[in-house]
Design a protein around this motif. Sequence first.
Motif, PDB file in Angstrom:
ATOM      1  N   ALA A  81      43.422  63.674  12.417  1.00  0.00           N
ATOM      2  CA  ALA A  81      42.917  62.478  11.738  1.00  0.00           C
ATOM      3  C   ALA A  81      42.634  62.772  10.272  1.00  0.00           C
ATOM      4  O   ALA A  81      42.933  61.952   9.385  1.00  0.00           O
ATOM      5  CB  ALA A  81      41.653  61.983  12.435  1.00  0.00           C
ATOM      6  N   LEU A  82      42.076  63.946   9.982  1.00  0.00           N
ATOM      7  CA  LEU A  82      41.825  64.333   8.592  1.00  0.00           C
ATOM      8  C   LEU A  82      43.133  64.541   7.837  1.00  0.00           C
ATOM      9  O   LEU A  82      43.248  64.173   6.664  1.00  0.00           O
ATOM     10  CB  LEU A  82      40.980  65.611   8.549  1.00  0.00           C
ATOM     11  N   LEU A  83      44.129  65.122   8.511  1.00  0.00           N
ATOM     12  CA  LEU A  83      45.440  65.316   7.884  1.00  0.00           C
ATOM     13  C   LEU A  83      46.083  63.978   7.544  1.00  0.00           C
ATOM     14  O   LEU A  83      46.625  63.802   6.442  1.00  0.00           O
ATOM     15  CB  LEU A  83      46.344  66.109   8.834  1.00  0.00           C
ATOM     16  N   MET A  84      46.021  63.043   8.470  1.00  0.00           N
ATOM     17  CA  MET A  84      46.598  61.731   8.222  1.00  0.00           C
ATOM     18  C   MET A  84      45.859  60.996   7.111  1.00  0.00           C
ATOM     19  O   MET A  84      46.456  60.259   6.323  1.00  0.00           O
ATOM     20  CB  MET A  84      46.580  60.902   9.507  1.00  0.00           C
ATOM     21  N   ARG A  85      44.561  61.204   7.049  1.00  0.00           N
ATOM     22  CA  ARG A  85      43.759  60.539   6.008  1.00  0.00           C
ATOM     23  C   ARG A  85      44.110  61.059   4.624  1.00  0.00           C
ATOM     24  O   ARG A  85      44.129  60.306   3.642  1.00  0.00           O
ATOM     25  CB  ARG A  85      42.277  60.772   6.301  1.00  0.00           C
ATOM     26  N   ALA A  86      44.386  62.371   4.546  1.00  0.00           N
ATOM     27  CA  ALA A  86      44.687  62.973   3.246  1.00  0.00           C
ATOM     28  C   ALA A  86      46.166  62.870   2.890  1.00  0.00           C
ATOM     29  O   ALA A  86      46.531  63.010   1.715  1.00  0.00           O
ATOM     30  CB  ALA A  86      44.256  64.439   3.243  1.00  0.00           C
ATOM     31  N   GLY A  87      47.029  62.633   3.889  1.00  0.00           N
ATOM     32  CA  GLY A  87      48.461  62.618   3.635  1.00  0.00           C
ATOM     33  C   GLY A  87      48.961  61.269   3.169  1.00  0.00           C
ATOM     34  O   GLY A  87      48.245  60.267   3.162  1.00  0.00           O
ATOM     35  N   ASN A  88      50.226  61.262   2.813  1.00  0.00           N
ATOM     36  CA  ASN A  88      50.846  60.008   2.389  1.00  0.00           C
ATOM     37  C   ASN A  88      51.385  59.247   3.598  1.00  0.00           C
ATOM     38  O   ASN A  88      51.245  59.665   4.740  1.00  0.00           O
ATOM     39  CB  ASN A  88      51.959  60.278   1.373  1.00  0.00           C
ATOM     40  N   GLY A  89      52.033  58.131   3.335  1.00  0.00           N
ATOM     41  CA  GLY A  89      52.517  57.286   4.416  1.00  0.00           C
ATOM     42  C   GLY A  89      53.542  57.957   5.289  1.00  0.00           C
ATOM     43  O   GLY A  89      53.561  57.739   6.505  1.00  0.00           O
TER      44      GLY A  89
END
Length: 280
Positions: A81-89
Amino acid sequence: MPLAPAVALLLVFLAGPILYCIWSAFTDMALTGSSGSRFVGFDNFIRAFTSVEFGQSLLYTVFFTVVSAIIGQNVLGMALALLMRAGNGIVRAIVSAIVIGAWVLPEVVAGYIWVAFFGVDGSLNHLLAALGLSPQDLLYSAPILAVSIANIWRGTAFSMLVYSAALSEVPKEIEEAAVMDGASTWRKLVSVILPMVRRSIATNLMLITLQTLSVFGLIWTMTKGGPSNKSETLPLFAYQQAFQFSQLGYGTALALILLFIGGIFSLIYLRTLRLGDSQP
């Protein structure tokens, strides 16, 4: 009364079966074609708590739940979830497709996939051979660990979705203020983000714990509780006693014990929520 039909349906199809199961746990009911059953009091429960096999299955159940749910799915779900929050689309789309794809697979299909991966002639040993490493047979040497890894792979998506929704509610202004005060990424996570999503953490832990306690199809497909009962959790043990050994009363008592264990976990998480809400 407008609610009378709904109440009647609940009593017949919900309360009725529950009460029947509770009564069955105190009898010697069997699937042997006998005409009746006899009330035996707490004999089934005494038999369970004095049984070595029950103690072993209880330990495997606790190990499976702690490793695959409380540690594995919970921690990996938060990390994703943290990776998705910090990553791009693009990153979010790829991670979501892979993780949720594993989640929507039926337990039986997921089990066969991991048997094909962990088997003696499976993908893992081909990979180890390509790297010059010794082969393994995790399904035989450490089956409870093998099924735990499979359950982490299959169930992490739920935790990821719960934490993604919770993290989206964390105000960016608070995080920016923490950075302005000199907080590192780790300090910001521990001191700012996690306290603000603690209710979601406790709720997620309760849900995945209850779900993992009742996992049957995945373990049955991969190991059937073996070898030598080394991956036989309580759901499998109860199934074996009730339907393979025809001791339906004893199997129902084991199911009630499993329900009681789930209730204990729920009370712990609910207590943790109340303690967290009482803190300033």
